[in-house]
Each structure stands twice: as structure tokens, then as C-alpha cells.
Design a protein around this motif. Structure first.
Motif, PDB file in Angstrom:
ATOM      1  N   GLY A 478       0.778  -1.234   0.000  1.00  0.00           N
ATOM      2  CA  GLY A 478       0.000   0.000   0.000  1.00  0.00           C
ATOM      3  C   GLY A 478       0.806   1.279   0.000  1.00  0.00           C
ATOM      4  N   GLY A 479       2.086   1.195  -0.363  1.00  0.00           N
ATOM      5  CA  GLY A 479       2.882   2.426  -0.417  1.00  0.00           C
ATOM      6  C   GLY A 479       4.296   2.210   0.068  1.00  0.00           C
ATOM      7  N   TYR A 480       4.788   3.138   0.870  1.00  0.00           N
ATOM      8  CA  TYR A 480       6.168   3.101   1.360  1.00  0.00           C
ATOM      9  C   TYR A 480       6.176   2.547   2.779  1.00  0.00           C
ATOM     10  N   GLY A 481       6.240   1.220   2.884  1.00  0.00           N
ATOM     11  CA  GLY A 481       6.106   0.555   4.171  1.00  0.00           C
ATOM     12  C   GLY A 481       7.196   0.914   5.157  1.00  0.00           C
ATOM     13  N   GLU A 482       8.447   0.973   4.689  1.00  0.00           N
ATOM     14  CA  GLU A 482       9.541   1.287   5.605  1.00  0.00           C
ATOM     15  C   GLU A 482       9.394   2.698   6.170  1.00  0.00           C
TER      16      GLU A 482
END
Length: 549
Positions: A478-482
Motif C-alpha cells: 500500500g505504499g512506502y512501508g519502511e
């Protein structure tokens, strides 16, 4: 002759000052003689006198959809061939678009040649509104690459190619840039034919015999030796394994040195140097041999290595011997020569018993699994599906550094495409394309996050256009997990990290590939197997939530 007659006969008038037997032909003739047969880039108004010669000289022209993608595809190609990747850009924006890839090649020590046209001589810094006008293209590239040159004649352009191969063969491989002014590029060739022939390589640089003697003495006396192998160790090939066996020394590698020794070998502890248990093994060794690694913080996850025993370091550059970790015995030279020197000195050596590594190997695996059970599970599905000779594409995605890096063992160097230090997004897909072009007989499976894929999703068109068999696993969190996790750790409500997702299956089809979405975790391995067998460009959309443990 009328325009219609010119088109019918294939003979067209050229612009004033442009000749067919030009410096562009010289440069490409020489590259072809050095063994390069593939060029990455995008044709433009100013680089046509490079592109004129590609087909007649037998080059495969790969048109990326963005120059950054061209640079990363060239990197993937270079890792499989052992030759430098070559990117042709147009002037100004084309060159600047490729500089992120050049920065990656510099940081990760990869061979890359950037060729770009420039404004004619005498028009530098004119600031008059010319097409693609750039203040100082050579200076911009020079701030990032090993060296950047604006040449003044064909002889200098040709010499630049020879110098680049000298660097790649005998120094630390890093990117270079040649800017060829349009009046030179399109002008007549005056370079003797003898200068358009590849120069033979010199023998790799060996270390000083006295230093080798000291290193061998230390290794012979070691009761608990260990080896840390970085990217510079890969030049030594199978001799790294022979050295480990001669010493009965466990081997930990960096991610750039991954598979310097096959990762199923009894002495291999994989590429998990970032994990403390691996670092403690290296620190407890009474003799630690570091082959071709700067032991950087990015690989160690921001911890310094503090060896307790004698440290022997091998590096092509003397300036690297004291970087980040101390050096007691420094061997300056190419690992391709230095490792055989060590093996010769160890002839007849009787090492101690084979180390018992089963417990440590299990500890490393469980520690890596605890960092991200979901990505460990996903990577396990990948490992179960791919053949032993598969190339795995990665990106600065959690599924790469928390998953496939640890749980998909590699048997051959350069089979794991990644940038551990530069840690750029948008690398994995184009690098996988380049690798597949260079090694069409090997399966290539690119496993990256949705955020990374969106940086380079347009390169799906390149893969389809090149008629590649390529498997892409899009791991969707769903996007930039980190960065979402980083924000949470600092007490910041998620901002800018939860991203709208396209219909991935439809997107793959729109580019001319095929897509499928899995609905259960155990569907991933059979879908990868089917994609490899089916051929063509295949995307598997894998929602990360399916692998939650």
C-alpha cells in the motif's frame, strides 16, 4: 535528387558538417571490439550519429522509457557479462536523467560508460536558449562519476574508451562519462585504424610478496579464522571457495559479495553480515580476512565491526584498507591475483577441524525471520519456486532486504540484483531487464515492492518490446512501508506514505504482458513456476497482507 528519390534510394542529404564516417563510428567500433554488443539509451535529436552505426556494427539497441531505467538496465547487463554497461543519452536532460544510475554505479563499484553529445566547441556556457542547453553537463556528471571528460577531437574520445576499460579491468570499477561536442561527434574521423582495436588486459595486480608472507604466516597460525567477502572478492571466482576450504574458515559475505562462495556450501553463512550473530563470529576470529569490502555502515546496518584478532585486508585501492575497520596486514592488489597468492602460500597447510556452523546458521535464519515474518514467508515461497540458477531482481524494498536477501540462496555471483549502499528506488525492474537480455538462458524473477515498481513501471514496455521472458512479483503493502514504520517510530502520523494503487493485473495487460493476483499465500510459488514456464512478461500481484504471520 528529389526528396522522394532520396528516400527510395536510401541516400539522404546530411546536415552541413555531418559525415557518415564520423567520430561516433569510431567510438562504437572500439566498443564493439572490446566485446560490448548491447547499448541502452533513448535516441534524441543530438545523439543520432551514435545511433546511425548501431545496427551496421551488430549492436542490440535497447530503448528504455527513461534514461534512469537505461542506466539500471545497463547495470544488470554488466553484472552478467563482466563488461561495462553502455548508455547513450541525448544532451542536457537525457544525461541528467541518467545520473541517478551513475550515482548507483559509483556507490556500488559497477562499470558503466555514459556517452552524451554536447554543444559544439565554442558554444560552451553561451546561455542563448539552445535546445537542451545545460550550464555544464560535464561538470554535473563529474560531481558523481569517477571521471567526466568533454573531448575536443576523435582521438580524445577513443582514448577515453581505452581509459575506461583500463579502469574497469585494473582499478575499482566505477562509472565514467564522455561528452562529445556535436561538431566532433558528427565530424570526420581522423583516428588511425590501429587505435580502434581493443587493448589486451594486463595481468591482475598482485600484492607485495613480503606482505603476502606476513598474511600467510598469520593464517597458518590461526585456530579460528573467518572470511568476510565483499564485492571485490568476486574477481577471484572459485578461488574464494578454495581458500575457505584450505583454512576451514566460515565465510560471511556482504550483499555485493553475495555468493562469492556458493550459499549452500558447508562453510557459507550467507550474506547476513548485517545481523549481530554474523558480526560476532567475525569479531571473535583470531584472524579475520576481509576480501574487497569497505565494511560500510549500510551493509552492517549502522554498526561498526570491532575485530578482536588480527585483521588482514585485501583491496585494489590502498586508500580503502583503513576504511571503517582497522587493518593489521594490508594487501593491495586485485583479489584475482592476491587470493591465488594466499593459496600458494598455504599449500600443504593442515587446517583445524571443520567448524560447527549448524547452530549459528539456524540462529541467523531465525533472527532474520523475526525481523519480518511476513517477508520471510514470502521469500520462502520464491525460493521454493525458482530453479537454482535463477537471477533474483531486488530493489530498496522491504521484501528485498528483509526477505529475498536472506531466504533465497544463490549459487553464483551477480545473481542477486540489488544496491545495498545507494539504496535507490526504481532499480529492480530495469536491472532485471538488462540481466535477462545478457543471460536469456537463465530465469529472471524480479521481486519488489509496489512503491519501488512505480518508480520504473514504464519499463514494462521495454521488457515487452524486447520480447523477454521475465517474471515480476509486485509485493503490495500500500505504499512506502519502511517510511511508514519510520514515521510511526518517531511519533509521526503517517503522511505521504499510503499510496493509491493501480489495478496491477490490468496494468500488466495494458503494457502487453499478463497479470494475475493471488488471493492466498500458498498460491505464490505455483504462480511463479507457471510464469517461468509460460514465458513472456508476467506480473504476479501479491498483497503483502496475505503473508502476515
Amino acid at each position: 535528387m528529389s526528396e522522394q528519390q532520396q528516400e527510395a534510394t536510401g541516400v539522404m542529404d546530411l546536415p552541413a558538417g555531418v559525415v557518415r564516417e564520423n567520430v561516433g563510428l569510431d567510438v562504437l567500433t572500439l566498443l564493439r571490439d572490446y566485446g560490448v554488443d548491447t547499448i541502452f539509451g533513448i535516441p534524441g535529436t543530438h545523439n543520432l550519429e551514435f545511433y546511425r552505426h548501431l545496427e551496421p556494427l551488430g549492436f542490440r539497441a535497447v530503448t528504455a522509457r527513461h534514461e534512469q531505467g537505461a542506466g539500471y538496465a545497463a547495470d544488470g547487463w554488466a553484472q552478467q557479462t563482466g563488461l561495462p554497461g553502455v548508455v547513450i543519452t541525448t544532451s542536457g536532460p537525457g544525461l541528467l536523467n541518467a545520473l541517478s544510475a551513475a550515482g548507483t554505479a559509483y556507490c556500488e563499484s559497477r562499470p558503466l560508460i555514459l556517452l552524451s553529445p554536447g554543444v559544439p566547441q565554442g558554444q560552451e556556457f553561451a546561455d542563448k536558449g539552445a535546445l537542451h542547453e545545460t550550464k555544464d553537463a560535464t561538470g554535473a556528471a563529474g560531481a558523481i562519476v569517477e571521471w567526466s571528460r568533454r573531448v575536443t577531437n576523435g582521438a580524445e574520445a577513443v582514448q577515453g574508451i581505452h581509459d575506461a576499460f583500463e579502469l574497469f579491468r585494473h582499478g575499482r570499477p566505477r562509472p565514467v562519462h564522455l561528452e562529445i561536442p556535436l561538431d566532433v561527434l558528427e565530424g570526420p574521423s581522423r583516428v588511425p585504424n590501429g587505435d580502434l582495436v581493443a587493448r589486451p588486459p594486463r595481468p591482475p595486480r598482485a600484492a607485495e610478496p613480503a606482505k603476502v608472507h606476513d598474511a600467510v604466516a598469520a593464517l597458518r597460525g590461526a585456530r579460528n579464522p573467518a572470511i568476510l567477502a565483499g564485492g571485490g572478492a568476486l574477481r577471484a571466482g572459485a578461488d574464494v571457495t578454495r581458500l575457505a576450504e584450505a583454512l576451514q574458515a566460515p565465510v560471511v559475505t556482504t550483499l555485493n559479495g553475495k555468493a562469492a562462495i556458493p550459499e549452500t556450501h558447508a562453510l557459507s553463512l550467507g550474506s547476513d553480515v548485517r545481523l549481530q550473530a554474523a558480526q560476532h563470529l567475525l569479531e571473535r576470529a583470531d584472524v579475520l580476512l576481509i576480501l574487497g569490502s569497505k565494511v560500510g555502515e549500510a551493509e552492517l546496518w549502522f554498526r561498526e565491526l570491532e575485530p578482536g584478532g588480527t585483521v588482514i585486508r585485501v583491496d585494489i585501492l590502498e586508500t580503502q584498507l583503513e576504511k571503517n575497520t582497522r587493518c593489521d596486514i594490508g594487501l593491495v592488489g586485485d583479489s584475482a591475483a592476491v587470493v591465488p597468492q594466499l593459496l600458494a602460500g598455504l599449500e600443504g597447510h593442515e587446517p583445524g577441524p571443520a567448524p560447527a556452523l549448524g547452530g549459528l546458521r539456524a540462529e541467523l535464519r531465525e533472527t532474520a525471520r523475526a525481523l519480518s515474518p511476513e517477508f520471510a514467508a514470502l521469500a520462502g515461497q520464491v525460493a521454493a519456486a525458482v530453479p537454482a540458477d535463477a537471477i533474483i531482481g531486488g530493489d530498496s524494498s522491504q521484501v528485498t532486504y528483509l526477505g529475498t536477501a536472506s531466504f533465497v540462496p544463490q549459487q553464483r555471483p551477480h545473481s542477486f540484483l540489488y544496491t545495498p549502499a545507494y539504496a535507490t528506488l526504481g532499480y529492480g525492474l530495469p536491472a532485471s531487464i538488462g540481466a535477462k537480455i545478457a543471460a536469456p538462458e537463465r530465469p529472471v524473477v524480479c521481486v519488489i515492492g509496489d512503491g519501488a515498481l512505480m518508480f520504473a513501471v514504464q519499463e514494462l514496455a521495454t521488457a515487452v518490446e524486447q520480447r523477454l521472458d521475465l517474471v515480476l512479483v509486485c509485493v503490495d503493502n500500500g505504499g512506502y512501508g519502511e517510511i511508514r514504520a519510520n514515521e510511526t517510530d518517531r511519533g509521526i502520523a503517517p503522511v505521504g506514505v499510503d499510496l493509491v494503487q493501480p489495478d496491477w493485473v490490468a496494468l500488466a495487460g495494458a503494457f502487453g504482458g499478463r497479470g494475475v493476483r493471488i488471493s492466498r499465500a500458498d498460491e505464490l510459488a505455483p504462480e511463479i513456476e507457471a510464469a517461468i514456464a509460460g514465458g513472456g512478461v508476467r506480473m504476479i500481484h501479491a498483497p503483502a497482507e496475505l503473508f502476515a504471520v
